[in-house]
Design an enzyme around this catalytic site. Structure first.
Site, mmCIF file in Angstrom:
data_model
loop_
_atom_site.group_PDB
_atom_site.id
_atom_site.type_symbol
_atom_site.label_atom_id
_atom_site.label_comp_id
_atom_site.label_asym_id
_atom_site.label_seq_id
_atom_site.Cartn_x
_atom_site.Cartn_y
_atom_site.Cartn_z
ATOM 1 N N ASP A 79 -11.303 1.931 3.076
ATOM 2 C CA ASP A 79 -11.509 0.482 2.958
ATOM 3 C C ASP A 79 -12.981 0.169 2.688
ATOM 4 O O ASP A 79 -13.311 -0.954 2.289
ATOM 5 C CB ASP A 79 -11.115 -0.218 4.274
ATOM 6 C CG ASP A 79 -9.707 -0.804 4.231
ATOM 7 O OD1 ASP A 79 -9.251 -1.170 3.140
ATOM 8 O OD2 ASP A 79 -9.094 -0.900 5.315
ATOM 9 N N GLN A 119 -4.995 -1.958 9.365
ATOM 10 C CA GLN A 119 -4.795 -3.274 8.740
ATOM 11 C C GLN A 119 -5.365 -4.379 9.631
ATOM 12 O O GLN A 119 -5.113 -4.400 10.839
ATOM 13 C CB GLN A 119 -3.295 -3.490 8.474
ATOM 14 C CG GLN A 119 -2.989 -4.720 7.636
ATOM 15 C CD GLN A 119 -3.530 -4.644 6.203
ATOM 16 O OE1 GLN A 119 -3.715 -3.566 5.643
ATOM 17 N NE2 GLN A 119 -3.808 -5.787 5.606
ATOM 18 N N LYS A 132 0.838 -1.206 0.000
ATOM 19 C CA LYS A 132 0.000 0.000 0.000
ATOM 20 C C LYS A 132 0.875 1.259 0.000
ATOM 21 O O LYS A 132 0.607 2.220 -0.710
ATOM 22 C CB LYS A 132 -0.962 -0.028 1.199
ATOM 23 C CG LYS A 132 -2.055 -1.081 1.025
ATOM 24 C CD LYS A 132 -2.895 -1.343 2.279
ATOM 25 C CE LYS A 132 -3.786 -2.568 2.025
ATOM 26 N NZ LYS A 132 -4.667 -2.923 3.141
HETATM 27 N N1 GUN Z 1 -6.513 -7.305 5.691
HETATM 28 C C1 GUN Z 1 -6.676 -8.039 4.567
HETATM 29 N N2 GUN Z 1 -7.242 -7.286 3.601
HETATM 30 C C2 GUN Z 1 -7.438 -6.060 4.127
HETATM 31 C C3 GUN Z 1 -7.978 -4.844 3.602
HETATM 32 O O1 GUN Z 1 -8.415 -4.743 2.468
HETATM 33 N N3 GUN Z 1 -7.996 -3.795 4.475
HETATM 34 C C4 GUN Z 1 -7.558 -3.883 5.744
HETATM 35 N N4 GUN Z 1 -7.648 -2.788 6.511
HETATM 36 N N5 GUN Z 1 -7.046 -4.990 6.263
HETATM 37 C C5 GUN Z 1 -6.989 -6.077 5.449
#
Ligand code: GUN
Length: 295
Positions: free
Chosen positions: A119, A96, A52
């Site tokens: 998200d 996350q 990211k």
């Molecule tokens: N863990 C696995 N996929 C994601 C996601 O798309 N966003 C977040 N915040 N955590 C994750």
């Protein structure tokens, strides 16, 4: 059979985003800014978050990574989220997942300001999406819809079968496909469905999102169907450097020859998920506190 190339499409979208960032800069505004909170040092989460940060750099976004120890209390984490909610220099905020067991993921998600919830996990965004209102749509469903749009896959009246009913993929993508404008006829099948194979065989479009490698076999796929494979299970592969490779929910070798279009794994939905987070952050920046219409 034609390949839906998510890697190439995501690269095109990244260059469109980079152009948009240049325009924002030229007009004297600050660039989009995404913050990610990473609790603990789970290997998978470290990898996702580093992707990211790298993606943000590539398109010219600012990113901030906030690390907290696995022992951090829920109160301290919620305090940090509230502090970042109020930061006018920040457009998007993600925490996350998964989080350590002593922290409620639901509480954390519900504490993130819906305006910064890039998200798309906050119940306000989920509800707005379901009602067809402007919202942040979570990254994988948004990426799938963008891929279908860019490949001009006809959705109007199409029989879509979504395999899997998870909150982050199956359920939201089923809602988006049946919405006005998309206009598909959608069936969701899951672990308790009788005659899954029979139902999937009717589909013009199959969205496979169950996390079981090779679940969709050739006999379940109608000749000429479009197949979108969301699965990304790591399977042992001693012949690779990493010792594993990603395997989708579709038996690609056998299914592909029957399809009009199919996404590969890797290189299909995965890169679109990554780029969708960037698109949501750009949307958050442009909205400057007000949610903008979904494209
Ligand atoms: N863990 C696995 N996929 C994601 C996601 O798309 N966003 C977040 N915040 N955590 C994750």
């Amino acid at each position: 059979m034609n390949i839906i190339d998510g890697k190439k499409t995501a690269a095109e979208i990244r260059s469109e985003i980079a152009e948009a960032v240049k325009e924002i800069k030229n007009s004297g505004h600050r660039v989009p800014h995404l913050a990610a909170i990473l609790v603990g040092n789970d290997g998978g989460s470290e990898t996702y978050v580093s992707h990211k940060v790298k993606d943000c750099e590539e398109v010219g976004f600012r990113s901030t990574l906030i690390r907290m120890p696995a022992t951090v209390s829920e109160d301290v984490l919620l305090g940090k989220v509230r502090e970042l909610n109020g930061d006018p220099e920040l457009d998007g905020l993600i925490v996350q997942l998964p989080l350590p067991d002593h922290i409620s993921e639901d509480k954390v998600i519900e504490t993130i300001s819906p305006d910064k919830d890039v998200d798309g996990f906050h119940p306000v965004n989920v509800g707005r999406m379901a009602a067809g209102l402007p919202s942040f749509v979570s990254a994988t469903p948004a990426g799938i819809m963008e891929l279908l749009k860019r490949y001009n896959i006809p959705l109007k009246g199409a029989e879509c079968v979504v395999v899997g009913r998870s909150n982050i993929v199956g359920r939201p993508v089923s809602i988006l496909l049946s919405q006005k404008g998309a206009d598909a006829t959608v069936t969701v099948v899951h672990s308790r469905t009788r005659n899954i194979a029979e139902i999937v065989r009717r589909a013009d479009i199959i969205i496979a999102a169950i996390g079981q490698p090779g679940f969709i076999t050739a006999d379940m796929v109608k000749e000429g169907a479009v197949v979108i494979d969301v699965g990304t299970t790591r399977v042992d592969a001693p012949d690779t450097k990493a010792g594993w490779r990603l395997k989708g929910d579709v038996d690609f070798e056998k299914v592909a020859p029957r399809c009009s279009w199919i996404t590969p794994v890797p290189g299909g939905v995965g890169p679109m998920t990554r780029v969708s987070l960037l698109l949501n952050t750009l949307q958050a920046c442009r909205a400057q506190g007000k949610l903008m219409p979904v494209k």
